[in-house]
Scaffold this motif. Structure first.
Motif, short mmCIF file in Angstrom:
data_model
loop_
_atom_site.label_atom_id
_atom_site.label_comp_id
_atom_site.label_asym_id
_atom_site.label_seq_id
_atom_site.Cartn_x
_atom_site.Cartn_y
_atom_site.Cartn_z
N TRP A 91 0.84 -1.20 0.00
CA TRP A 91 0.00 0.00 0.00
C TRP A 91 0.87 1.24 0.00
O TRP A 91 0.60 2.19 -0.75
CB TRP A 91 -0.91 -0.01 1.24
N ALA A 92 1.94 1.23 0.82
CA ALA A 92 2.82 2.40 0.89
C ALA A 92 3.51 2.61 -0.46
O ALA A 92 3.62 3.75 -0.95
CB ALA A 92 3.86 2.22 2.00
N ARG A 93 3.96 1.54 -1.12
CA ARG A 93 4.61 1.65 -2.41
C ARG A 93 3.62 2.20 -3.45
O ARG A 93 3.95 3.12 -4.22
CB ARG A 93 5.16 0.29 -2.86
N GLU A 94 2.39 1.65 -3.47
CA GLU A 94 1.38 2.13 -4.44
C GLU A 94 1.06 3.58 -4.16
O GLU A 94 0.86 4.36 -5.09
CB GLU A 94 0.13 1.27 -4.35
N ARG B 131 3.06 5.85 -2.84
CA ARG B 131 4.20 6.66 -3.31
C ARG B 131 4.18 6.80 -4.85
O ARG B 131 4.42 7.85 -5.40
CB ARG B 131 5.53 6.04 -2.86
N GLU B 132 3.90 5.64 -5.50
CA GLU B 132 3.89 5.67 -6.96
C GLU B 132 2.76 6.56 -7.47
O GLU B 132 2.92 7.27 -8.48
CB GLU B 132 3.73 4.24 -7.51
N ALA B 133 1.63 6.53 -6.79
CA ALA B 133 0.50 7.36 -7.24
C ALA B 133 0.80 8.82 -7.00
O ALA B 133 0.36 9.69 -7.76
CB ALA B 133 -0.78 6.96 -6.48
N ALA B 134 1.56 9.13 -5.97
CA ALA B 134 1.88 10.53 -5.66
C ALA B 134 2.95 11.06 -6.60
O ALA B 134 3.07 12.26 -6.82
CB ALA B 134 2.35 10.65 -4.22
N ALA B 135 3.73 10.15 -7.19
CA ALA B 135 4.84 10.58 -8.03
C ALA B 135 4.39 11.03 -9.40
O ALA B 135 3.37 10.94 -9.90
CB ALA B 135 5.84 9.44 -8.18
#
Length: 104
Positions: A95-98, A100-104
């Protein structure tokens, strides 16, 4: 009338001897019976002690088996909890990786 000294010095009659032997035989028989009863009582007490010991040993064995079963269940629950904890950490990391990726 005979004096005490004369009575004790008087030879015993056959009847006196027979009565004395009968009393002695009766006392010996009572003593033998008492010994036999004591031995029988000791045997009964020893048998009762063995039965109590056997019953106690069976209860101890049953308690140990129950404790072993409880320990096995605790070990299984602990392993399941550890697995659940690893799975939750993986989900949190995903969830944290997704995120971060969505925020990038």
């Amino acid at each position: 009338i005979m004096s005490t000294t004369e009575c004790s010095a008087r030879p015993a009659s056959a009847r006196d001897l027979i009565e004395g032997q009968a009393r002695s035989s009766a006392a010996s028989a009572r003593a033998a019976l008492a010994r036999e009863l004591l031995l029988e009582r000791e045997e009964l007490l020893a048998a009762q002690a063995r039965r109590l010991s056997d019953a106690s040993n069976q209860r101890v064995a049953a308690a140990k088996a129950a404790m072993s079963e409880v320990q096995s269940r605790c070990d299984a629950l602990s392993a399941a909890l550890e697995e659940e904890s690893r799975h939750r950490r993986r989900l949190e990391e995903d969830w944290a990786r997704e995120h971060r990726e969505a925020a990038a």
